[in-house]
Design a protein around this motif. Structure first.
Motif, PDB file in Angstrom:
ATOM      1  N   ILE A  88      25.775   3.283  12.277  1.00  0.00           N
ATOM      2  CA  ILE A  88      27.132   3.108  11.769  1.00  0.00           C
ATOM      3  C   ILE A  88      27.901   2.065  12.590  1.00  0.00           C
TER       4      ILE A  88
ATOM      5  N   VAL B 265      26.764  -0.588  13.939  1.00  0.00           N
ATOM      6  CA  VAL B 265      26.227  -1.944  13.803  1.00  0.00           C
ATOM      7  C   VAL B 265      26.855  -2.624  12.590  1.00  0.00           C
ATOM      8  N   VAL B 266      27.451  -3.788  12.832  1.00  0.00           N
ATOM      9  CA  VAL B 266      28.130  -4.505  11.755  1.00  0.00           C
ATOM     10  C   VAL B 266      27.169  -5.472  11.069  1.00  0.00           C
TER      11      VAL B 266
ATOM     12  N   LYS C 118      23.423  11.444  11.616  1.00  0.00           N
ATOM     13  CA  LYS C 118      23.693  10.157  10.977  1.00  0.00           C
ATOM     14  C   LYS C 118      24.693   9.385  11.840  1.00  0.00           C
ATOM     15  N   HIS C 119      25.651  10.117  12.390  1.00  0.00           N
ATOM     16  CA  HIS C 119      26.596   9.516  13.317  1.00  0.00           C
ATOM     17  C   HIS C 119      27.262  10.633  14.115  1.00  0.00           C
ATOM     18  N   ASN C 120      27.802  10.290  15.267  1.00  0.00           N
ATOM     19  CA  ASN C 120      28.615  11.278  15.958  1.00  0.00           C
ATOM     20  C   ASN C 120      29.854  10.642  16.555  1.00  0.00           C
TER      21      ASN C 120
ATOM     22  N   ILE D 223      31.079   9.658   5.908  1.00  0.00           N
ATOM     23  CA  ILE D 223      29.747   9.217   6.329  1.00  0.00           C
ATOM     24  C   ILE D 223      28.691  10.254   5.939  1.00  0.00           C
TER      25      ILE D 223
ATOM     26  N   ARG E 232      22.708   7.499   2.245  1.00  0.00           N
ATOM     27  CA  ARG E 232      21.755   8.571   2.474  1.00  0.00           C
ATOM     28  C   ARG E 232      22.474   9.626   3.293  1.00  0.00           C
TER      29      ARG E 232
ATOM     30  N   ARG F 103      34.151  -1.175   8.307  1.00  0.00           N
ATOM     31  CA  ARG F 103      33.594  -2.512   8.050  1.00  0.00           C
ATOM     32  C   ARG F 103      32.093  -2.552   8.302  1.00  0.00           C
ATOM     33  N   SER F 104      31.606  -1.613   9.108  1.00  0.00           N
ATOM     34  CA  SER F 104      30.183  -1.650   9.453  1.00  0.00           C
ATOM     35  C   SER F 104      29.357  -0.705   8.587  1.00  0.00           C
ATOM     36  N   TYR F 105      29.969  -0.099   7.582  1.00  0.00           N
ATOM     37  CA  TYR F 105      29.227   0.882   6.784  1.00  0.00           C
ATOM     38  C   TYR F 105      29.621   0.740   5.327  1.00  0.00           C
TER      39      TYR F 105
ATOM     40  N   ASP G  23      18.139   4.356   0.873  1.00  0.00           N
ATOM     41  CA  ASP G  23      17.994   3.902   2.257  1.00  0.00           C
ATOM     42  C   ASP G  23      16.925   2.815   2.333  1.00  0.00           C
TER      43      ASP G  23
END
Lengths: 163, 573
Positions: free
Chosen positions: A68, A70-71, B127-129, B148, B153, B183-185, B306
């Motif tokens: 997430i 990483v842009v 997936k993220h934290n 998110i 996925r 912006r990154s996702y 994915d």
């Protein structure tokens, strides 16, 4: 095959550990890694030098893109690019060796950036191959310490990696 | 704007996200949050007996509804107990938000009481934290976490909240963000049209096609579209363990599950096919068997949300990155518009071949080699008694495979199991999570006497909240799957796979205030099961003694191709 992968990522705590963790978790190689903020303080730029066949490199770029934080991700090796690495190398420098180290550093366009009666510290910038060649050419000198920055890279021409 | 403390913001944000139940266990780092929970009644907290169960309940809710489940656990041991549940959700791409307490921010890194680096520990399985460093960020972080977890996925997201971020006396203006943008996702919302067109051309030209689909159909809410496309083309469909129910299990075009314990006909058809349309499946090792021998004559169209799943283990000829539903809709449209039709002679010949394979094995098992009931009989009876319409939440082992093979799932989201991680102890809390949200439906936990004991403490939670699940325990007094491998590969040396000190499950469940039933004869099974399911408001534990020597078949020969299978203890392809 050797690849240089450039990563633009959020300048957030933990972002670096996500990338490094990904490489170890998925059994990818890291030959070298550099990271620093960019002109935009919210973004960091990372350069990872790695090796692997096409499939592995494809997985590396895809998995990096999934993070997430990483842009953007670019495999610089896919196009024309410039790569540089900085090395600082400290020699024991007595007697004749003082002249030889100086001469060799000049040939490689290095600079002596620190001097004591018994040591020279040389700074050299170039491709990794060039740094390796410099070390090899001074094989008879007594190397006390080598510090290398790892590879940084940028695409040639008008191509840029920004958001 | 209303002023709320960090703790109140956590609870309010969950409410504003539409969360009805959260599953958790309190502790020091979360006391402010639990106090805020106490002072409202819109978000209901379910107190489990072990944090692992909280994560499985949240996870199963997500599997049944496609909406993120929420678990709340304290720092240190609370957080580490949740790890197995987070990993379970991660491996199966299940949307979940796990809020973990953390020690005060100024104590982090000092080995404080109940401190653990949850961000670090959970990193490879989320997936993220997020870590909260400013209390006023809580609403936006929770919004991002839900976004998110359920887009792209799906997967679990952890939010680590240091205790001082929830201090009751420090209040901030609260507003829950309406939307979020990162912006990154940017998850894809549709597939590449050119690739889809190419795929449809290949589909219509195929002579021995197979449609192979996985959990991406279930989580992508694409079951109706898959069924429509398959019916349009009249092609055979196989599902992965995670994909069961994505295509109706009783449909004649369904050839069963594929893979290690897949049906003979599904594995044979995969091996001989000339075109595989894979959707929302990831060619994992339990499906492909020896990857170098996988489907030698097939070209592969791989649809997945994915990109990293595509060409990870098996090279795709036509990769399509996109949500299964949108891609399938486009495919259906193109098939309808196309002037080309499938080669009917070739497809008829293909079905004739598949039907021959079906006739050879067709999921048969022996009932004459033992006096005892067969586990397969129990699952078939369960399917009959519940009209094939129950939520079946499985534990892990032989019973899981039997429940996958012999229960016919006609709807998505009804088969709930830990496929990727294979987590024993998943079944009971999963059934609880589903039952609480579907009180009118039959919810079954299919388990064994090994798995059930991994989270049996949750019988207490069931008592506290009146959660009347039905537990079908296939009791073979051994860790059946381990034992099967030992039979097949270790000359029947049953190292640690036998359990000779089982509790009296009937007394045990009765002590929790539930109903226990012991069944040892097949002749008694149907009546007992009907009686159990008639007790709508009681938890019933059916301790069903089955043949301990039974194996799960077919079973692929390790590192062979799809068609290399044991079909029984004595018969090999």
């Amino acid at each position: 095959m050797r690849h240089i992968i450039s990563v633009l990522m959020e300048n957030e705590p933990g972002a670096l550990s996500r990338v490094v963790g990904l490489f170890s978790q998925r059994n990818f190689n890291i030959e070298s890694l550099t990271v620093a903020p960019t002109e935009d303080s919210t973004l960091s730029r990372m350069t990872v030098m790695t090796t692997g066949d096409e499939r592995v490199i494809e997985q590396i770029t895809k998995q990096l893109n999934k993070l997430i934080d990483v842009v953007k991700v670019v495999d610089l090796s896919e196009g024309d690019h410039i790569e540089r690495e900085l090395m600082m190398i400290k020699f024991k420098a007595n007697g004749q060796m003082r002249a030889e180290i100086k001469r060799t550093a000049d040939i490689f366009r290095g600079q002596i950036i620190d001097i004591t009666p018994n040591t020279y510290t040389v700074q050299l910038v170039g491709s990794s191959d060039k740094l390796d060649a410099f070390i090899a050419s001074l094989g008879n000198a007594s190397i006390m310490e080598v510090v290398r920055s790892g590879v940084s890279g940028i695409a040639r021409g008008e191509k840029v990696l920004t958001i | 704007m209303e002023l709320l403390s960090g703790a109140e913001m956590v609870v309010r944000a969950l409410r504003d996200e539409g969360v009805k139940y959260i599953y958790g266990y309190p502790g020091g780092a979360l006391l402010h949050v639990y106090d805020a929970l106490f002072q409202q009644d819109e978000v209901e907290h379910i107190l489990v007996r072990h944090e692992q169960a909280a994560t499985h309940m949240a996870d199963a809710y997500a599997r049944a509804t496609n909406k993120p489940g929420v678990a709340l656990v304290t720092s240190g041991p609370g957080a580490t107990n949740a790890i197995t549940g987070i990993a379970t959700a991660y491996m199966d791409s299940i949307p979940m938000v796990v809020i973990t307490g953390q020690v005060m921010s100024f104590l982090i890194g000092e080995d404080a009481f109940q401190e653990t680096d949850m961000l670090g520990i959970s990193r490879p399985i989320v997936k993220h934290n997020f870590s909260v460093t400013r209390a006023e960020d809580i609403p936006s972080i929770i919004k991002k976490a839900f976004y998110i977890a359920q887009t792209g996925r799906p997967g679990p997201v952890v939010i680590d909240i240091p205790k001082d971020m929830t201090t009751p006396t420090e209040r901030f203006p609260y507003e829950y963000p309406k939307s979020v943008k990162l912006r990154s996702y940017n998850p894809v919302t549709k597939g590449h049209s050119g690739q889809i067109r190419k795929a449809v051309d290949m589909l219509l030209a195929a002579k021995r096609p197979m449609i192979y689909t996985g959990g991406g159909i279930i989580m992508g809410d694409a079951s109706a579209e898959l069924t429509e496309l398959a019916h349009l083309l009249k092609y055979p469909v196989t599902n992965t363990l995670m994909g069961l129910g994505g295509f109706p299990g009783t449909d004649p075009q369904f050839v069963g599950m594929l893979g290690m314990h897949g049906s003979y006909e599904a594995n044979m058809a995969m091996h001989h096919s000339d075109l595989i349309l894979a959707i929302g499946a990831r060619f994992d090792d339990r499906v492909t068997n020896g990857v170098d021998k996988f489907c030698p004559t097939a070209r592969i169209i791989h649809v997945d949300i994915d990109p990293a799943s595509i060409s990870k283990t098996v090279q795709a000829d036509v990769p399509i990155v996109g949500p299964s539903k949108a891609v399938l809709e486009e495919m259906i449209q193109l098939v309808k518009e196309s002037k080309k039709r499938p080669d009917q002679d070739a497809i008829d010949a293909w079905w004739k071949q598949i039907d021959e394979w079906r006739a050879r094995h067709g999921g048969r098992y022996r009932t004459d080699d033992s006096e005892m009931m067969k586990p397969q009989q129990v699952i078939e009876m369960l399917c009959k008694v519940t009209n094939g319409d129950a939520f079946v939440c499985s534990d892990v082992g032989q019973h899981q495979m039997f429940a996958a093979q012999y229960y016919k799932y006609n709807k998505p989201n009804r088969w709930i199991n830990s496929g990727g991680l294979g987590t024993m102890g998943f079944g009971l809390p999963a059934a609880m999570g589903v039952k609480m949200n579907f009180p009118e439906s039959d919810v079954v936990c299919v388990t064994g006497e090994g798995s059930i004991q991994m989270n049996i403490q949750e019988l207490s939670t069931c008592k506290q909240y009146d959660i009347p699940v039905k537990i079908i325990c296939l009791n073979n007094q051994s860790l059946g799957m381990v034992r099967q491998w030992q039979d097949m590969n270790y000359e029947s040396r049953h190292s640690q796979s036998y359990m000779n000190s089982l509790p009296d499950f009937i007394k045990l469940v009765e002590s929790y205030g539930h109903v226990g039933m012991k069944v040892t004869k097949y002749a008694d099974l149907e009546n007992a099961m009907r009686e159990a399911f008639a007790m709508k408001d009681r938890l019933v534990f059916m301790d069903i003694y089955v043949d301990p020597f039974e194996h799960v078949y077919p079973m692929q020969v390790p590192r062979g191709s799809m068609r290399d299978m044991w079909l029984s203890k004595t018969e090999r392809t």
